[in-house]
Design a protein around this motif. Sequence first.
Motif, PDB file in Angstrom:
ATOM      1  N   ALA A  70     -15.121  34.341  39.662  1.00 49.97           N
ATOM      2  CA  ALA A  70     -15.627  33.259  39.987  1.00 49.97           C
ATOM      3  C   ALA A  70     -16.098  32.418  39.484  1.00 49.97           C
ATOM      4  O   ALA A  70     -16.308  30.858  40.509  1.00 49.97           O
ATOM      5  CB  ALA A  70     -16.487  33.753  41.447  1.00 49.97           C
ATOM      6  N   ALA A  71     -17.009  33.011  38.009  1.00 50.76           N
ATOM      7  CA  ALA A  71     -17.097  32.098  37.047  1.00 50.76           C
ATOM      8  C   ALA A  71     -16.107  31.224  36.424  1.00 50.76           C
ATOM      9  O   ALA A  71     -16.247  30.208  35.768  1.00 50.76           O
ATOM     10  CB  ALA A  71     -18.754  32.580  35.939  1.00 50.76           C
ATOM     11  N   LEU A  72     -15.133  31.072  36.534  1.00 50.19           N
ATOM     12  CA  LEU A  72     -13.949  30.738  35.400  1.00 50.19           C
ATOM     13  C   LEU A  72     -13.635  29.070  36.490  1.00 50.19           C
ATOM     14  O   LEU A  72     -14.031  28.707  37.545  1.00 50.19           O
ATOM     15  CB  LEU A  72     -12.381  31.416  36.224  1.00 50.19           C
ATOM     16  CG  LEU A  72     -12.053  32.762  35.252  1.00 50.19           C
ATOM     17  CD1 LEU A  72     -10.826  33.424  35.792  1.00 50.19           C
ATOM     18  CD2 LEU A  72     -12.552  32.164  33.779  1.00 50.19           C
ATOM     19  N   PRO A  73     -13.147  28.092  35.296  1.00 44.59           N
ATOM     20  CA  PRO A  73     -13.289  26.659  35.740  1.00 44.59           C
ATOM     21  C   PRO A  73     -12.206  27.132  37.441  1.00 44.59           C
ATOM     22  O   PRO A  73     -10.828  27.203  37.256  1.00 44.59           O
ATOM     23  CB  PRO A  73     -13.203  26.081  35.334  1.00 44.59           C
ATOM     24  CG  PRO A  73     -13.334  27.417  33.296  1.00 44.59           C
ATOM     25  CD  PRO A  73     -13.495  28.477  34.193  1.00 44.59           C
ATOM     26  N   GLU A  74     -11.953  26.275  38.309  1.00 40.24           N
ATOM     27  CA  GLU A  74     -11.255  26.340  39.254  1.00 40.24           C
ATOM     28  C   GLU A  74     -10.095  26.109  38.786  1.00 40.24           C
ATOM     29  O   GLU A  74      -8.623  26.549  38.956  1.00 40.24           O
ATOM     30  CB  GLU A  74     -10.938  25.081  40.126  1.00 40.24           C
ATOM     31  CG  GLU A  74     -10.082  24.742  41.159  1.00 40.24           C
ATOM     32  CD  GLU A  74     -10.012  26.348  42.329  1.00 40.24           C
ATOM     33  OE1 GLU A  74      -8.925  26.385  42.325  1.00 40.24           O
ATOM     34  OE2 GLU A  74     -10.563  27.317  42.192  1.00 40.24           O
ATOM     35  N   SER A  75      -9.190  25.574  37.532  1.00 35.88           N
ATOM     36  CA  SER A  75      -7.725  25.481  37.035  1.00 35.88           C
ATOM     37  C   SER A  75      -7.441  26.402  36.034  1.00 35.88           C
ATOM     38  O   SER A  75      -6.412  27.145  36.533  1.00 35.88           O
ATOM     39  CB  SER A  75      -7.978  24.614  36.368  1.00 35.88           C
ATOM     40  OG  SER A  75      -8.881  24.214  35.151  1.00 35.88           O
ATOM     41  N   LEU A  76      -8.667  27.750  35.643  1.00 31.29           N
ATOM     42  CA  LEU A  76      -7.900  28.410  35.491  1.00 31.29           C
ATOM     43  C   LEU A  76      -8.031  29.527  36.437  1.00 31.29           C
ATOM     44  O   LEU A  76      -7.245  30.085  36.309  1.00 31.29           O
ATOM     45  CB  LEU A  76      -9.153  29.195  34.371  1.00 31.29           C
ATOM     46  CG  LEU A  76      -9.667  28.425  33.334  1.00 31.29           C
ATOM     47  CD1 LEU A  76      -9.736  28.562  31.944  1.00 31.29           C
ATOM     48  CD2 LEU A  76      -7.704  27.875  32.116  1.00 31.29           C
TER      49      LEU A  76
ATOM     50  N   SER B  71       0.790  26.604  32.756  1.00 35.01           N
ATOM     51  CA  SER B  71       0.623  27.614  34.177  1.00 35.01           C
ATOM     52  C   SER B  71       0.183  28.667  32.845  1.00 35.01           C
ATOM     53  O   SER B  71      -0.725  29.459  33.063  1.00 35.01           O
ATOM     54  CB  SER B  71       1.405  28.265  34.722  1.00 35.01           C
ATOM     55  OG  SER B  71       1.149  29.275  35.390  1.00 35.01           O
ATOM     56  N   ARG B  72       0.743  28.869  32.135  1.00 33.44           N
ATOM     57  CA  ARG B  72       0.873  30.223  30.893  1.00 33.44           C
ATOM     58  C   ARG B  72      -0.240  29.715  30.180  1.00 33.44           C
ATOM     59  O   ARG B  72      -1.057  30.613  29.684  1.00 33.44           O
ATOM     60  CB  ARG B  72       2.042  30.016  29.926  1.00 33.44           C
ATOM     61  CG  ARG B  72       3.312  30.418  30.501  1.00 33.44           C
ATOM     62  CD  ARG B  72       4.542  30.401  29.261  1.00 33.44           C
ATOM     63  NE  ARG B  72       5.533  31.008  30.365  1.00 33.44           N
ATOM     64  CZ  ARG B  72       6.551  29.888  30.681  1.00 33.44           C
ATOM     65  NH1 ARG B  72       6.315  28.682  31.117  1.00 33.44           N
ATOM     66  NH2 ARG B  72       7.380  30.498  31.024  1.00 33.44           N
ATOM     67  N   VAL B  73      -0.606  28.504  29.708  1.00 35.21           N
ATOM     68  CA  VAL B  73      -1.684  28.443  28.861  1.00 35.21           C
ATOM     69  C   VAL B  73      -2.982  28.405  29.700  1.00 35.21           C
ATOM     70  O   VAL B  73      -3.816  29.399  29.069  1.00 35.21           O
ATOM     71  CB  VAL B  73      -1.926  26.466  28.410  1.00 35.21           C
ATOM     72  CG1 VAL B  73      -2.864  26.440  27.937  1.00 35.21           C
ATOM     73  CG2 VAL B  73      -0.690  26.865  27.569  1.00 35.21           C
ATOM     74  N   ARG B  74      -2.706  27.962  31.019  1.00 40.36           N
ATOM     75  CA  ARG B  74      -4.532  28.788  31.481  1.00 40.36           C
ATOM     76  C   ARG B  74      -4.475  30.039  32.466  1.00 40.36           C
ATOM     77  O   ARG B  74      -5.750  30.358  31.943  1.00 40.36           O
ATOM     78  CB  ARG B  74      -4.158  27.337  33.008  1.00 40.36           C
ATOM     79  CG  ARG B  74      -4.368  26.247  32.794  1.00 40.36           C
ATOM     80  CD  ARG B  74      -4.034  25.581  33.770  1.00 40.36           C
ATOM     81  NE  ARG B  74      -4.156  23.878  33.619  1.00 40.36           N
ATOM     82  CZ  ARG B  74      -4.008  23.159  34.859  1.00 40.36           C
ATOM     83  NH1 ARG B  74      -3.857  23.471  36.063  1.00 40.36           N
ATOM     84  NH2 ARG B  74      -4.221  21.528  34.318  1.00 40.36           N
ATOM     85  N   HIS B  75      -3.561  31.029  31.758  1.00 44.28           N
ATOM     86  CA  HIS B  75      -3.741  32.378  32.465  1.00 44.28           C
ATOM     87  C   HIS B  75      -3.372  32.333  30.876  1.00 44.28           C
ATOM     88  O   HIS B  75      -5.078  33.018  31.227  1.00 44.28           O
ATOM     89  CB  HIS B  75      -1.839  32.637  32.995  1.00 44.28           C
ATOM     90  CG  HIS B  75      -2.174  34.009  32.859  1.00 44.28           C
ATOM     91  ND1 HIS B  75      -1.370  34.660  32.329  1.00 44.28           N
ATOM     92  CD2 HIS B  75      -2.628  34.750  33.888  1.00 44.28           C
ATOM     93  CE1 HIS B  75      -1.783  35.912  32.753  1.00 44.28           C
ATOM     94  NE2 HIS B  75      -2.463  35.639  33.860  1.00 44.28           N
ATOM     95  N   SER B  76      -3.580  32.178  29.762  1.00 43.14           N
ATOM     96  CA  SER B  76      -3.757  33.383  29.191  1.00 43.14           C
ATOM     97  C   SER B  76      -5.564  33.023  28.436  1.00 43.14           C
ATOM     98  O   SER B  76      -6.462  33.607  27.927  1.00 43.14           O
ATOM     99  CB  SER B  76      -3.203  32.399  27.585  1.00 43.14           C
ATOM    100  OG  SER B  76      -4.265  32.619  26.133  1.00 43.14           O
ATOM    101  N   ARG B  77      -6.004  31.343  28.815  1.00 45.22           N
ATOM    102  CA  ARG B  77      -7.254  31.354  28.490  1.00 45.22           C
ATOM    103  C   ARG B  77      -8.560  31.859  29.828  1.00 45.22           C
ATOM    104  O   ARG B  77      -9.573  32.391  29.088  1.00 45.22           O
ATOM    105  CB  ARG B  77      -7.374  29.807  28.485  1.00 45.22           C
ATOM    106  CG  ARG B  77      -7.136  28.997  27.436  1.00 45.22           C
ATOM    107  CD  ARG B  77      -7.371  27.206  28.070  1.00 45.22           C
ATOM    108  NE  ARG B  77      -6.739  26.791  26.433  1.00 45.22           N
ATOM    109  CZ  ARG B  77      -6.026  25.237  26.803  1.00 45.22           C
ATOM    110  NH1 ARG B  77      -6.648  24.311  27.881  1.00 45.22           N
ATOM    111  NH2 ARG B  77      -5.505  24.352  25.611  1.00 45.22           N
ATOM    112  N   ALA B  78      -7.632  31.474  30.819  1.00 43.35           N
ATOM    113  CA  ALA B  78      -8.695  32.433  32.087  1.00 43.35           C
ATOM    114  C   ALA B  78      -8.622  33.686  31.796  1.00 43.35           C
ATOM    115  O   ALA B  78      -9.616  34.619  31.740  1.00 43.35           O
ATOM    116  CB  ALA B  78      -8.342  32.875  33.004  1.00 43.35           C
TER     117      ALA B  78
END
Length: 64
Positions: free
Chosen positions: A13-19, A47-54
Amino acid sequence: DPAIALDVAQAVAALPESLRAVFVLKQWEGYSHEEIATLLDISPGASRVRHSRALDSLRSALEP
């Protein structure tokens, strides 16, 4: 363990919305990066980058 489930839910829930959106679609809903890209109007690479950052963010948040 309910305490661990709560910690994970709070970290997500604390992740930024995009992640968070990419993480939930990939990990919980089982979408491919190509499908996520179409749903969110981003490239599969984004999508891959955002997933990795999440994942990196969640690992950091959940480390003991």
